[in-house]
Scaffold this active site. Structure first.
Site, PDB file in Angstrom:
ATOM      1  N   HIS A  17      -3.238  -5.141   9.028  1.00  0.00           N
ATOM      2  CA  HIS A  17      -4.674  -5.281   8.597  1.00  0.00           C
ATOM      3  C   HIS A  17      -5.169  -6.707   9.079  1.00  0.00           C
ATOM      4  O   HIS A  17      -6.216  -6.652   9.651  1.00  0.00           O
ATOM      5  CB  HIS A  17      -4.710  -5.252   7.258  1.00  0.00           C
ATOM      6  CG  HIS A  17      -4.676  -3.832   6.338  1.00  0.00           C
ATOM      7  ND1 HIS A  17      -3.773  -3.735   5.545  1.00  0.00           N
ATOM      8  CD2 HIS A  17      -4.990  -2.497   7.012  1.00  0.00           C
ATOM      9  CE1 HIS A  17      -3.703  -2.283   5.287  1.00  0.00           C
ATOM     10  NE2 HIS A  17      -4.388  -1.683   6.074  1.00  0.00           N
ATOM     11  N   LYS A  41      -7.218   8.185  -6.027  1.00  0.00           N
ATOM     12  CA  LYS A  41      -5.889   7.534  -5.732  1.00  0.00           C
ATOM     13  C   LYS A  41      -5.578   6.971  -6.929  1.00  0.00           C
ATOM     14  O   LYS A  41      -6.507   6.360  -7.655  1.00  0.00           O
ATOM     15  CB  LYS A  41      -6.119   6.906  -4.371  1.00  0.00           C
ATOM     16  CG  LYS A  41      -6.252   7.557  -3.135  1.00  0.00           C
ATOM     17  CD  LYS A  41      -6.217   6.669  -2.004  1.00  0.00           C
ATOM     18  CE  LYS A  41      -5.892   7.425  -0.741  1.00  0.00           C
ATOM     19  NZ  LYS A  41      -5.864   6.489   0.347  1.00  0.00           N
ATOM     20  N   ARG A  90      -3.009   3.088  14.614  1.00  0.00           N
ATOM     21  CA  ARG A  90      -1.392   2.677  14.782  1.00  0.00           C
ATOM     22  C   ARG A  90      -0.988   3.482  15.750  1.00  0.00           C
ATOM     23  O   ARG A  90       0.032   2.967  16.543  1.00  0.00           O
ATOM     24  CB  ARG A  90      -0.680   2.637  13.243  1.00  0.00           C
ATOM     25  CG  ARG A  90      -1.220   1.668  12.561  1.00  0.00           C
ATOM     26  CD  ARG A  90      -0.328   2.065  11.088  1.00  0.00           C
ATOM     27  NE  ARG A  90      -0.818   3.368  10.591  1.00  0.00           N
ATOM     28  CZ  ARG A  90      -0.750   3.768   9.305  1.00  0.00           C
ATOM     29  NH1 ARG A  90      -0.340   3.143   8.515  1.00  0.00           N
ATOM     30  NH2 ARG A  90      -1.487   5.027   9.080  1.00  0.00           N
ATOM     31  N   SER A 128       0.663   0.306   4.454  1.00  0.00           N
ATOM     32  CA  SER A 128       0.707  -0.101   2.947  1.00  0.00           C
ATOM     33  C   SER A 128       1.700   0.752   2.126  1.00  0.00           C
ATOM     34  O   SER A 128       2.296   0.337   1.406  1.00  0.00           O
ATOM     35  CB  SER A 128      -0.716   0.103   2.378  1.00  0.00           C
ATOM     36  OG  SER A 128      -1.377  -0.939   2.971  1.00  0.00           O
TER      37      SER A 128
END
Length: 157
Positions: A17, A41, A90, A128
């Site tokens: 990040h 979440k 990514r 993460s």
């Protein structure tokens, strides 16, 4: 003025990040790192904790601020006069989802562009979720997250 929004859950912020934040800060006059408040979440860190961790990690970038939002990203971007949405990628698997979102955002607000930034190869595997999993099992997360974030993760776990 080029105002970029870099949205995400950032639970927690990683060096991947930070790589995107650093490069976005060179492309935009102002970058707002925006932490998504997603009630579906169950994050490790509270919204306030994530904002604080990002502020500490990104303190070196004078044109970067940190905020949070809920709802549609494009509404948040309009409210903040942002004309750029920044998305870090990514792998190809990230692209398919992000491309679909970018097209929807363009339909909703044609004047807001989405910019995809590929993370550096040294961070291409980093997420993460992976950092949290490794930390929960006592693995080494050195070099994957900022030092202050690493300490916060181990305090939580």
């Amino acid at each position: 003025m080029k105002i970029g929004i870099y949205p995400g859950s950032f639970d927690p912020i990683t060096n991947g990040h930070l790589d995107i934040i650093e490069r976005a800060s060179k492309l935009c006059d102002q970058v707002v790192v925006s932490v998504l408040q997603n009630p579906s979440k169950n994050p490790l860190f509270s919204l306030e904790e994530r904002v604080a961790l990002i502020k500490e990690a990104a303190a070196a970038y004078e044109n970067v601020t940190v905020d949070c939002f809920s709802g549609l990203l494009i509404d948040y971007a309009k409210k903040n006069n942002a004309n750029i949405i920044i998305k870090g990628l990514r792998a190809v698997s990230d692209f398919e989802y992000e491309f679909q979102m970018a097209l929807m955002n363009r339909k909703l607000a044609p004047d807001v562009e989405t910019i995809f930034l590929m993370t550096s190869s040294k961070n291409s595997y980093l997420s993460s979720s992976l950092v949290k999993e490794v930390a929960k099992f006592g693995g080494c997360i050195e070099g994957l997250v900022p030092e202050s974030t690493k300490e916060a993760i181990f305090q939580k776990i």
